[in-house]
Design a protein around this motif. Sequence first.
Motif, mmCIF file in Angstrom:
data_model
loop_
_atom_site.group_PDB
_atom_site.id
_atom_site.type_symbol
_atom_site.label_atom_id
_atom_site.label_comp_id
_atom_site.label_asym_id
_atom_site.label_seq_id
_atom_site.Cartn_x
_atom_site.Cartn_y
_atom_site.Cartn_z
ATOM 1 N N LEU A 1 -15.636 -12.885 -4.053
ATOM 2 C CA LEU A 1 -15.731 -14.100 -4.868
ATOM 3 C C LEU A 1 -15.010 -15.276 -4.218
ATOM 4 N N MET A 2 -14.111 -14.995 -3.308
ATOM 5 C CA MET A 2 -13.418 -16.005 -2.511
ATOM 6 C C MET A 2 -13.313 -15.486 -1.083
ATOM 7 N N PHE A 3 -13.036 -16.374 -0.140
ATOM 8 C CA PHE A 3 -12.881 -15.986 1.262
ATOM 9 C C PHE A 3 -14.079 -15.149 1.740
ATOM 10 N N HIS A 4 -15.262 -15.708 1.599
ATOM 11 C CA HIS A 4 -16.490 -14.965 1.893
ATOM 12 C C HIS A 4 -16.576 -14.479 3.339
ATOM 13 N N ASP A 5 -15.927 -15.188 4.253
ATOM 14 C CA ASP A 5 -15.953 -14.780 5.658
ATOM 15 C C ASP A 5 -14.609 -14.195 6.102
ATOM 16 N N ASP A 6 -13.775 -13.854 5.152
ATOM 17 C CA ASP A 6 -12.452 -13.333 5.487
ATOM 18 C C ASP A 6 -12.088 -12.199 4.524
ATOM 19 N N PRO A 7 -12.666 -11.006 4.730
ATOM 20 C CA PRO A 7 -12.395 -9.874 3.828
ATOM 21 C C PRO A 7 -10.920 -9.536 3.652
ATOM 22 N N VAL B 1 -2.747 -16.963 -9.278
ATOM 23 C CA VAL B 1 -3.318 -16.353 -8.079
ATOM 24 C C VAL B 1 -4.494 -17.167 -7.560
ATOM 25 N N ILE B 2 -5.399 -17.549 -8.446
ATOM 26 C CA ILE B 2 -6.578 -18.311 -8.036
ATOM 27 C C ILE B 2 -6.176 -19.678 -7.497
ATOM 28 N N ALA B 3 -5.238 -20.335 -8.185
ATOM 29 C CA ALA B 3 -4.791 -21.649 -7.730
ATOM 30 C C ALA B 3 -4.138 -21.566 -6.356
ATOM 31 N N THR B 4 -3.362 -20.517 -6.135
ATOM 32 C CA THR B 4 -2.707 -20.340 -4.840
ATOM 33 C C THR B 4 -3.719 -20.046 -3.746
ATOM 34 N N ALA B 5 -4.612 -19.109 -4.010
ATOM 35 C CA ALA B 5 -5.619 -18.733 -3.005
ATOM 36 C C ALA B 5 -6.521 -19.904 -2.649
#
Length: 207
Positions: free
Chosen positions: A4-10, A33-37
């Motif tokens: 759901l985030m970082f699509h190219d960075d597992p 967590v979401i705000a930080t990421a």
Amino acid sequence: MKLLMFHDDPPFWFETLRNLGLAAYGGSDVGEVIATASRVTPGDYDSWHDAWLSTAERLEAEERGSHPVSARDGLLRASSYYRAAEFFLHGHPEDPRIDHAYERGVSCFRDAIAHLPGVMPVEIPYEDTALHGPQPSTGTGRPSGRTGRTWSVPSWTSSPRTRVSIPPASRCSASVSAATSRPARPPTRRAWQPSSPSTVSSTPSPP
């Protein structure tokens, strides 16, 4: 699972997901967590560290001196975020940011459990050092034998006592080495200094 985030960075997504999972136990907050990421640049380990350290330091500064319940909850989350900050830095063990984040995280965790009724920190002797952990204040740890030691340690919950086996030093060291190995990261592009002590206080809030 779909990223759901970082699509190219597992790896970054995996660690974000792990920190999201801590919310069920009070170790994180989904919004935090979401705000930080969202402030992290994919593939940039320095960016990852900076974002999580910033959240941890802000939260720690806000919660110290607050109501005991708020301090407990906030410091517990801050300890998780400090751990997240140093997670990808271990390709260079000499990086001073590792020790800084680790020490701040331990301090936050210890001060958080100080506000948990009936829980106290303990030190269990092992070889030439000690294993640290919390336990209910009415429990005791009993070592047996020189190697392959076993303690009967009360768990945090109301479940029966949990048997915890500690392997001999040689096996323990190998296990720790394997478990703490991290992917190498590119050299740090800039000098780093820890925050001023006046910014983040280590003084526990009053009960």
